[in-house]
Enzyme design. Structure first.
Site, PDB file in Angstrom:
ATOM      1  N   LYS A  79       0.862  -1.193   0.000  1.00 16.25           N
ATOM      2  CA  LYS A  79       0.000   0.000   0.000  1.00 16.25           C
ATOM      3  C   LYS A  79       0.896   1.240   0.000  1.00 16.25           C
ATOM      4  O   LYS A  79       1.497   1.598   1.020  1.00 16.25           O
ATOM      5  CB  LYS A  79      -0.921   0.006   1.212  1.00 16.25           C
ATOM      6  N   LYS A 104      -6.852  -7.974  -2.259  1.00 15.01           N
ATOM      7  CA  LYS A 104      -8.002  -7.814  -3.151  1.00 15.01           C
ATOM      8  C   LYS A 104      -8.407  -9.173  -3.719  1.00 15.01           C
ATOM      9  O   LYS A 104      -7.546  -9.993  -4.078  1.00 15.01           O
ATOM     10  CB  LYS A 104      -7.653  -6.904  -4.338  1.00 15.01           C
TER      11      LYS A 104
END
Length: 669
Positions: free
Chosen positions: A111, A282
């Site tokens: 991230k 995800k």
């Protein structure tokens, strides 16, 4: 060869090599060769401006400043992610996905701690870039996005309509270089790369954004017309083929594998060029995402694992003081080596005396460390129960540890500074400032040249520049005989800049460009300036008591006196260069606001001062006139509120030429 053909070949070749350099990090030609081709393209574009294309590498240095960013509605919302903080929450997410979908695969990615943007392409050409904003409405920052070299302007395929999402960031290396330059110029340091990237992308002047050398990591395909995909990982592979710089990722299946990857990314976060503050998990299959959908805020098919700041205990072995380029004394603790956030830490910043006093940090203490902004180790707290007997409070020294000059505390802050005019720790900054354009304006003597002169022991203060020989300069890297001759001419020419610019160049605290002009114009000679008392200095408009104290302290320093003596010996002019003959603006104060079309604000200010007037940065009842250009803002409004006469640029120009008296004629509003 036809110039159009040559221009296209140059554009294609330069864009190819920029892709290899900025995206693949695999250059195959020397910088010199790239720069030579770029120079040739620039020459051709000057000769044929009608042939300049948006994808030309020459168009990535920033265009004209804008007055504001326009709102932009995202065709596909840029959603935020649900945060999780421990293994149990990761396992719970995976359990829910399996219950809803059966067998599931996941993409796990670092991230990036940056600023989320959407990039829009039509017919394979970049047409728009926008910030995330609230997810539905952001700001159009297209011209600033163009300056990011890793953003492709033209794609290899002419896909009708494409939107991708990425994270704009400032690399750790660029951030360190940017702060190094800001320290050299005496500017406030940027807090962390994320804030630096966000501030850079929202600069109204794209040239400023271009200078910040931002980068991007693309992590999602938002929309693609005329092409379909099965998996998220497949879309990222496609975007890589389309020359995007894509986020690294791994496709995994179990909660154990995912959590192991989260831990691995955290352990290896130092190897990334960008800061990361977590890992993103995800669901990989796009049809599964459609089934799960989103809540009001977040997609149900993704989570963001946020890393807590890692903290470790370490014993303080010593406290040392470093002197920065601006003279600030910065204390650091030397600690027993400890592994922290992927690196071995042996030192940590203590910021200033107030920080030390507040936490009562002493040599021998055990302290808790963490990395501020994931970069700089700092002390969070002291473990007082482990404090050994006999420790004493720590205080910064009263004199500079480098040159022995007295130190003084900033009146408006916690910083403590060395007052030495010839302090070796400040030499590079002092030399660079002395030679800067607004000071002595010595062309060709930038920081790189100054550093070489320092390293070779050729200069120990600014006056030594005037005693350099051709052989001294021609022996420097990238400084041949012709460059040395030019530098010597520039050094010689700077001797005649006059007292006003010399006072600014000396780097006396709070004596900026404006104060240098005021003091030089008032005293006329350096001897008269040096003989002034605090009372005499404060009697001058715009010179306050603190500035006067700094001036007198500087003049009393033996290092300053030695520097001035050497400047006299070199023949540097010590009287005022101001030759105000036309006094039509005597006693008048002007404020300039907005964009002037015929000259810059600096040029307009110089013309006002040449006619005996003063230029101020703020509007008050004492302001004689406000000169308002295009896009004038709050200063124009304040002038109207106070009844201060406002001049259009045309009336101001007429006043300069003696064809108008101002007369309160107002600018268009």
């Amino acid at each position: 060869m036809d110039f159009r053909v040559e221009m296209k070949q140059l554009r294609d070749t330069l864009n190819h090599h920029a892709y290899r350099y900025y995206v693949l990090d695999d250059p195959v030609i020397p910088d010199y060769e790239y720069d030579r081709m770029l120079r040739r393209l620039e020459d051709l574009e000057r000769e044929h401006p009608e042939e300049i294309t948006p994808d030309s590498p020459t168009q990535r240095v920033g265009g004209q400043p804008i007055s504001a960013f326009s709102p932009y509605t995202h065709p596909v919302p840029l959603e935020s992610l649900q945060d999780v903080f421990d293994r149990g929450e990761v396992e719970e997410f995976c359990r829910k996905m399996q219950e809803a979908l059966g067998e599931v695969s996941y993409s796990v990615e670092p991230k990036v701690d940056g600023l989320s943007v959407a990039l829009e392409y039509r017919g394979g050409r970049f047409v728009r870039g926008a910030t995330r904003g609230d997810g539905r409405t952001g700001e159009d920052v297209t011209e600033n996005i163009r300056t990011i070299r890793s953003v492709p302007m033209v794609l290899p395929e002419e896909i009708p309509y494409l939107i991708v999402r990425g994270e704009v960031y400032m690399s750790k290396q660029v951030f360190a270089q940017l702060n190094e330059g800001r320290e050299l110029r005496g500017e406030p340091l940027l807090a962390n790369p994320r804030n630096a990237a966000a501030g850079s992308l929202r600069q109204l002047d794209p040239k400023v954004c271009a200078a910040r050398r931002l980068d991007i990591a693309v992590f999602n395909l938002q929309l693609a017309e005329g092409i379909s995909f099965t998996d998220h990982s497949e879309t990222l592979d496609y975007l890589e083929r389309m020359t995007f710089k894509v986020i690294p990722r791994r496709v995994l299946k179990t909660a154990d594998e995912i959590y192991g990857e989260i831990l691995r990314l955290n352990e290896e976060r130092e190897r990334f060029p960008f800061d990361i503050d977590g890992a993103v998990v995800k669901v990989n299959r796009l049809s599964d995402r459609e089934i799960l959908g989103s809540t009001i805020k977040c997609p149900r098919w993704a989570i963001a694992y946020k890393y807590p700041p890692e903290q470790k205990a370490a014993k303080v072995k010593d406290i040392v003081v470093q002197v920065g380029r601006t003279g600030v004394l910065t204390p650091k603790v030397i600690v027993e080596p400890v592994r922290l956030a992927g690196t071995t830490v042996t030192t940590a910043t203590l910021h200033n005396q107030d920080f030390i006093t507040e936490k009562d940090i002493r040599i021998g203490d055990t302290v808790i460390l963490q990395k501020a902004g994931e970069i700089i180790p700092e002390v969070v707290s002291v473990v007082y129960e482990k404090r050994p007997e006999g420790t004493a409070p720590y205080h910064l020294p009263a004199v500079c540890p480098v040159c022995g000059a007295p130190v003084s505390r900033d009146p408006d802050g916690a910083a403590i500074r060395c007052t030495g005019a010839e302090c070796p720790a400040q030499l590079l900054r002092n030399l660079t400032h002395f030679a800067s354009r607004d000071a002595m304006d010595i062309d060709g003597m930038g920081p790189a040249v100054m550093q070489q002169l320092i390293d070779r022991g050729l200069v120990k203060n600014a006056a030594d520049l005037y005693f350099l020989s051709k052989s001294d300069l021609s022996g420097l890297d990238r400084m041949g005989e012709k460059s040395a001759d030019n530098a010597l001419r520039a050094i010689a020419a700077s001797k005649d800049r006059g007292l006003e610019r010399l006072l600014y160049a000396l780097g006396i605290r709070q004596v900026g460009q404006k104060a240098g002009k005021i003091l030089g114009s008032h005293f006329k000679t350096f001897d008269a300036f040096a003989a002034a008392s605090v009372e005499e200095l404060t009697a001058i408009d715009d010179i306050g008591e603190i500035t006067a104290q700094f001036i007198c302290e500087w003049l009393d320093s033996p290092q300053s006196q030695h520097l001035i003596g050497r400047l006299r010996e070199a023949g540097v002019r010590m009287d005022s260069a101001s030759k105000v003959v036309d006094l039509r603006f005597a006693g008048m104060t002007f404020v300039l606001t907005g964009t002037l079309s015929r000259f810059t604000r600096d040029e307009a200010g110089a013309m006002i001062e040449e006619r005996g007037g003063k230029v101020s940065s703020s509007v008050s009842k004492k302001t004689s006139y406000v000169v308002a250009g295009e896009n004038a803002g709050s200063k124009l409004q304040k002038a109207n509120d106070l009844g201060v006469p406002v001049l259009s640029e045309e009336v101001f120009l007429a006043m300069l030429e003696g064809q108008a008296d101002g007369g309160g004629e107002e600018a268009d509003k």
